[in-house]
Enzyme design. Sequence first.
Site, short mmCIF file in Angstrom:
data_model
loop_
_atom_site.label_atom_id
_atom_site.label_comp_id
_atom_site.label_asym_id
_atom_site.label_seq_id
_atom_site.Cartn_x
_atom_site.Cartn_y
_atom_site.Cartn_z
N ASP A 188 0.85 -1.18 0.00
CA ASP A 188 0.00 0.00 0.00
C ASP A 188 0.90 1.25 0.00
O ASP A 188 2.11 1.16 0.22
CB ASP A 188 -0.96 -0.03 1.20
CG ASP A 188 -2.20 0.83 0.95
OD1 ASP A 188 -2.18 1.68 0.03
OD2 ASP A 188 -3.19 0.66 1.68
N GLU A 248 -10.16 7.18 4.47
CA GLU A 248 -9.13 6.62 5.34
C GLU A 248 -9.11 7.26 6.73
O GLU A 248 -10.14 7.65 7.25
CB GLU A 248 -7.76 6.68 4.66
CG GLU A 248 -7.77 6.01 3.28
CD GLU A 248 -6.40 5.86 2.69
OE1 GLU A 248 -5.52 5.31 3.35
OE2 GLU A 248 -6.21 6.28 1.53
C1 BGC Z 1 -5.11 3.09 0.34
C2 BGC Z 1 -5.36 2.09 -0.75
C3 BGC Z 1 -5.17 2.71 -2.09
C4 BGC Z 1 -3.84 3.39 -2.19
C5 BGC Z 1 -3.60 4.08 -3.51
C6 BGC Z 1 -3.84 3.87 0.13
O1 BGC Z 1 -3.72 4.91 1.04
O2 BGC Z 1 -5.08 2.43 1.58
O3 BGC Z 1 -6.65 1.55 -0.62
O4 BGC Z 1 -5.34 1.75 -3.09
O5 BGC Z 1 -3.73 4.34 -1.17
O6 BGC Z 1 -4.35 5.22 -3.64
C1 BGC Z 2 -2.98 9.89 -2.48
C2 BGC Z 2 -3.87 8.74 -2.12
C3 BGC Z 2 -3.23 7.96 -1.02
C4 BGC Z 2 -2.89 8.86 0.14
C5 BGC Z 2 -2.22 8.09 1.22
C6 BGC Z 2 -2.73 10.75 -1.27
O1 BGC Z 2 -1.94 11.84 -1.57
O2 BGC Z 2 -3.51 10.63 -3.52
O3 BGC Z 2 -4.14 7.92 -3.21
O4 BGC Z 2 -4.05 6.92 -0.63
O5 BGC Z 2 -2.15 9.97 -0.26
O6 BGC Z 2 -1.75 8.91 2.25
#
Ligand code: BGC
Ligand code: BGC
Length: 651
Positions: free
Chosen positions: A321, A516
Amino acid sequence: MKAARYGLWFILPLLAGCTATTDGSDLLWRGTDWPTLHSPIARDAAMEARIAGIVRGMTLEQKIGQMTQPDIRSVTPDDVRRYYIGSVLNGGGAWPGMKKDAPVTAWTALSDAYYRASMSTDMAVQIPVIWGTDAVHGHGNVAGATLFPHNIGLGAARDPDLIQRIGRATARQVRATGISWVFAPTLAVGENRRWGRTYESYSSDPAIVAAYSRALVHGLQGGLTGDGDVVATAKHYLGDGGTFDGVDQGENRATRTHMIQVHGAGYYPALKAGVQTVMVSYSSWNDVAAGNDYGKMHGSRALVTEVLKGKLGFDGLVVSDWNGIQQVPGCTKDHCPQAVNAGVDLIMVPDDWKAFIANTVADVREGRIAMTRIDDAVTRILRVKLRAGLFDHSPVASAFAGRAEALDARELGREAVRKSVVLLKNQGVLPLAPGKRVLVVGASADSLSNQTGGWSLTWQGTENSNADFKGGTTLLAALRDALGASNVTFSKDAVGVDPSSFDAVVAVLGETPYAEYNGDVRAPKPVAHSALHPADLAVLQRVSGKGVPVVSVLYSGRPAYANDLINLSDAFIAAFLPGTEGEGLADLLVGGRHDFTGRLSFAWPGSACSTGENTDSIVQFARGYGLSYARPSRVDALPLPSVPTTCKTSP
Ligand code: BGC
Ligand code: BGC
């Protein structure tokens, strides 16, 4: 030839899927040890020989490049060529040229540029790059794409066939932009309403997650090589939905049996449906009962290599991830031999990918990572690319590529909305007859942001205007259409309007978007909608008790305590995060042509400190509850336990 050969493996399970029961209980694994599984996609000897030949001819730098996945904001096509980059992703809120309204042709142009760069390296054999994206409720990052209800609402539909069709439609949207890989389905079994990702979970019932897992993998992947097929991802492995106190990325303290039977439930059907990639969870697992702390998933050889790639027979690729490696003790976001050694094949290092490549090359040279592990990782990455037909042509050769109309799945979205909302209460108010004079109130009535939630155009779903969602319809607009514009009056805050001159009030309440950890409601804070969004309670108090029936619609990513709001309403609808197609709600509210069929996929709490379905939690409406016009039932005044400022315990 190749398409037909591999396609067949998918058609067989697809047909088998049609005869299975739809509640998913037949898919549950009841064993106390991990099942032994086999993918329906048999290894192809010729393909394996071809992969081995390619790997043999690669330098160490080329291999590590293949294992690296930067974000499009920090990697250019020329970087892809020079560093042999194996994969790119666009994180939430990353668009070509950083333009939110980028047309599909801008997406395909960037995709083609990455592809061409990957095919013009100085490698002995050119390896196409694969682009991944979070199309978790439709192609969320793309303006003009129909966005479906988030998973929590889809769970209420209890309709795997609908999920499969959404998967097909999502895959076409994604192929329209020249992308071949989707980071979905999320197979979390959400066990605590505090968790900010509750809405990404289909249900707290593992059977629903299992049924949907299979359906979405089939829908997204199809035969894997077709113009409208994408590679799917089972995520987040394992136990993301069961962290203590619902803390995102936190610690799951489940017993081994619970982990195997409940949190694993979605993975077995996904693997048996041939899912080609698995994303590792940020969370950790501490089996407290057995005194066995597995630690962070990203560093767990036991779970990633021994269980997933061993017992569960997974031969596709494991992706980490976003910066997930840095959470492994001793690691940083650009260096983590522990994760590679645990079995992670492709590393999502959005920004610091150059340092990651240099550090990992040194790890191999200095013996911290064995070359056999690297070769296994690259073999798996190549296997997925070959199975998906990526070597044969640019992703923009798809019949859907560059076609804006492929983003449009409005009828399907509308159907999904109708099926995914739950009628909690109706004291004879609904349906509204066409032509009735209706006062619409509440900040969410005219807000596509609140209607779509997180992972919508931006990562958090914030900073969006209605105009950004090209072609989307708010509930307000849909009600104007259904009732006649002159019959609908809108007042966001209901200040200074007299409800008594209307036949009914529709109050549209809602959470504001989040994704998140930003969406966590951390203990000991109570999980009560009115406490979190006091303006919604104030609006309802202004219109309730004025002699005019009040219909409340609530947009939320979680079931939160709402007895106060429900008591102030004559009808109450839990609409979750329905997406761009507000007409689906108006279909149910007006005229009575469509009935409610949605049933709660999570229990609805009856107190502000009840956050799950465990014995300590007070449940107001059980999982499975849902009224309809055909099955009416009175809901009298609900108890109003006091809402404390802090909750004592964590159930
Ligand atoms: C998330 C994932 C996601 C990834 C890419 C992460 O923070 O937990 O679900 O696929 O970001 O955006
Ligand atoms: C990204 C997301 C990712 C996240 C994680 C963002 O800047 O665009 O896809 O899941 O950071 O911290």
